[in-house]
Design a protein around this motif. Structure first.
Motif, PDB file in Angstrom:
ATOM      1  N   GLU A   1      80.529  45.203  95.243  1.00 38.42           N
ATOM      2  CA  GLU A   1      81.528  46.291  95.147  1.00 38.42           C
ATOM      3  C   GLU A   1      82.573  46.115  96.247  1.00 38.42           C
ATOM      4  N   ALA A   2      81.846  45.968  97.312  1.00 35.68           N
ATOM      5  CA  ALA A   2      82.583  45.809  98.716  1.00 35.68           C
ATOM      6  C   ALA A   2      83.571  44.816  98.566  1.00 35.68           C
ATOM      7  N   ILE A   3      83.117  43.782  98.016  1.00 36.65           N
ATOM      8  CA  ILE A   3      83.849  42.403  97.860  1.00 36.65           C
ATOM      9  C   ILE A   3      84.981  42.464  97.088  1.00 36.65           C
ATOM     10  N   VAL A   4      84.771  43.159  95.926  1.00 35.50           N
ATOM     11  CA  VAL A   4      86.120  43.532  95.062  1.00 35.50           C
ATOM     12  C   VAL A   4      86.926  44.325  95.739  1.00 35.50           C
TER      13      VAL A   4
ATOM     14  N   GLU B   1      66.934  37.738  97.710  1.00 33.47           N
ATOM     15  CA  GLU B   1      65.683  38.833  98.109  1.00 33.47           C
ATOM     16  C   GLU B   1      65.164  39.635  97.057  1.00 33.47           C
ATOM     17  N   LYS B   2      66.054  39.845  96.127  1.00 40.39           N
ATOM     18  CA  LYS B   2      66.004  40.478  94.829  1.00 40.39           C
ATOM     19  C   LYS B   2      66.359  42.040  95.232  1.00 40.39           C
ATOM     20  N   ASN B   3      67.048  42.172  95.978  1.00 45.45           N
ATOM     21  CA  ASN B   3      67.445  43.695  96.516  1.00 45.45           C
ATOM     22  C   ASN B   3      68.893  43.675  95.620  1.00 45.45           C
ATOM     23  N   ALA B   4      68.522  44.169  94.325  1.00 48.13           N
ATOM     24  CA  ALA B   4      69.687  44.502  93.420  1.00 48.13           C
ATOM     25  C   ALA B   4      70.524  45.480  93.816  1.00 48.13           C
ATOM     26  N   LYS B   5      70.102  46.679  94.431  1.00 49.12           N
ATOM     27  CA  LYS B   5      70.976  47.755  94.990  1.00 49.12           C
ATOM     28  C   LYS B   5      71.865  47.236  96.131  1.00 49.12           C
TER      29      LYS B   5
ATOM     30  N   SER C   1      87.138  36.744  90.196  1.00 53.31           N
ATOM     31  CA  SER C   1      85.746  36.070  90.560  1.00 53.31           C
ATOM     32  C   SER C   1      84.716  37.122  91.046  1.00 53.31           C
ATOM     33  N   ALA C   2      85.045  37.844  91.783  1.00 56.36           N
ATOM     34  CA  ALA C   2      84.483  39.101  92.589  1.00 56.36           C
ATOM     35  C   ALA C   2      83.860  40.004  91.393  1.00 56.36           C
ATOM     36  N   LYS C   3      84.981  40.392  90.518  1.00 59.12           N
ATOM     37  CA  LYS C   3      84.463  41.410  89.556  1.00 59.12           C
ATOM     38  C   LYS C   3      83.680  40.712  88.436  1.00 59.12           C
ATOM     39  N   LYS C   4      83.916  39.418  88.192  1.00 62.82           N
ATOM     40  CA  LYS C   4      82.943  38.541  87.277  1.00 62.82           C
ATOM     41  C   LYS C   4      81.570  38.672  87.890  1.00 62.82           C
ATOM     42  N   ALA C   5      81.356  38.489  89.215  1.00 66.50           N
ATOM     43  CA  ALA C   5      80.067  38.320  89.841  1.00 66.50           C
ATOM     44  C   ALA C   5      79.432  39.706  89.696  1.00 66.50           C
ATOM     45  N   LEU C   6      80.324  40.872  90.018  1.00 73.54           N
ATOM     46  CA  LEU C   6      79.764  42.243  89.802  1.00 73.54           C
ATOM     47  C   LEU C   6      79.293  42.523  88.640  1.00 73.54           C
ATOM     48  N   SER C   7      80.265  42.190  87.578  1.00 73.43           N
ATOM     49  CA  SER C   7      79.915  42.544  86.026  1.00 73.43           C
ATOM     50  C   SER C   7      78.563  41.982  85.705  1.00 73.43           C
ATOM     51  N   GLU C   8      78.364  40.699  86.092  1.00 78.82           N
ATOM     52  CA  GLU C   8      76.974  39.946  85.768  1.00 78.82           C
ATOM     53  C   GLU C   8      75.779  40.603  86.080  1.00 78.82           C
ATOM     54  N   LEU C   9      75.842  41.473  87.077  1.00 79.60           N
ATOM     55  CA  LEU C   9      74.758  42.262  87.526  1.00 79.60           C
ATOM     56  C   LEU C   9      74.201  43.008  86.643  1.00 79.60           C
ATOM     57  N   GLY C  10      74.950  43.600  85.493  1.00 68.00           N
ATOM     58  CA  GLY C  10      74.719  44.520  84.578  1.00 68.00           C
ATOM     59  C   GLY C  10      74.359  46.021  85.123  1.00 68.00           C
ATOM     60  N   LYS C  11      73.541  46.626  84.496  1.00 67.52           N
ATOM     61  CA  LYS C  11      73.297  48.067  84.922  1.00 67.52           C
ATOM     62  C   LYS C  11      72.002  48.066  85.606  1.00 67.52           C
TER      63      LYS C  11
END
Length: 165
Positions: A133-136, A122-126, A154-164
């Motif tokens: 973050e909740a998954i981690v 849905e392109k809802n980045a927030k 794996s969860a941290k990697k997916a989170l880090s791939e979001l960037g800022k």
């Protein structure tokens, strides 16, 4: 098997295996003695129907399981997965809201991952970031024996791939 046919790029062979799988699953479900027994086939049913582009056809059965097994997380979770495949994200979110209160332990992370994937689609980045973050946090909070460093990483990697944002 279907996986081998897919690896060999034999789409017709893969479809033939899927049709056979579909028939075997329908027979197994018809021979089930209870809704709980039927539920053992829910993942396989939704996956093969989605593969064949027939997700809509299996949806009423999945919904009947959800009605017959209101304390089980799996039917609404599989319904959410199927609805996501059908690009019916609003309904998929609703199905996840039914499933989430019913699931504990590591499996909860899978449901949250599906929710994050829906937000991504849905392109809802927030919301995606909040959910990842909740998954981690969820995986890190699991007690020893249930905690998996692989899932945390794996969860941290997916989170880090979001960037800022």
């Amino acid at each position: 098997s279907r996986a081998i046919a897919e690896a060999l790029k034999d789409s017709e062979g893969a479809k033939a295996y899927a049709r056979t799988q579909q028939k075997l699953l329908a027979k197994a479900v018809s021979e089930s003695r209870s809704a709980s027994e039927e539920m053992t086939y829910v993942w396989h049913q939704v996956e093969v129907h989605a593969f064949l582009g027939e997700g809509e056809a299996i949806l009423p059965w999945v919904e009947s399981l959800e009605t017959r097994l209101p304390k089980e997380y799996d039917p609404p979770y599989r319904k959410a997965w199927l609805l996501a495949k059908l690009e019916r994200n609003t309904e998929a979110h609703a199905a996840l809201q039914v499933a989430l209160p019913l699931v504990q332990g590591a499996r909860r992370g899978r449901l949250l991952s599906l929710e994050a994937d829906l937000y991504k689609a849905e392109k809802n980045a927030k919301k995606e970031r909040e959910t990842r973050e909740a998954i981690v946090a969820h995986y890190e909070s699991l007690p020893e024996g249930l905690r998996s460093q692989k899932k945390i990483d794996s969860a941290k990697k997916a989170l880090s791939e979001l960037g800022k944002i």
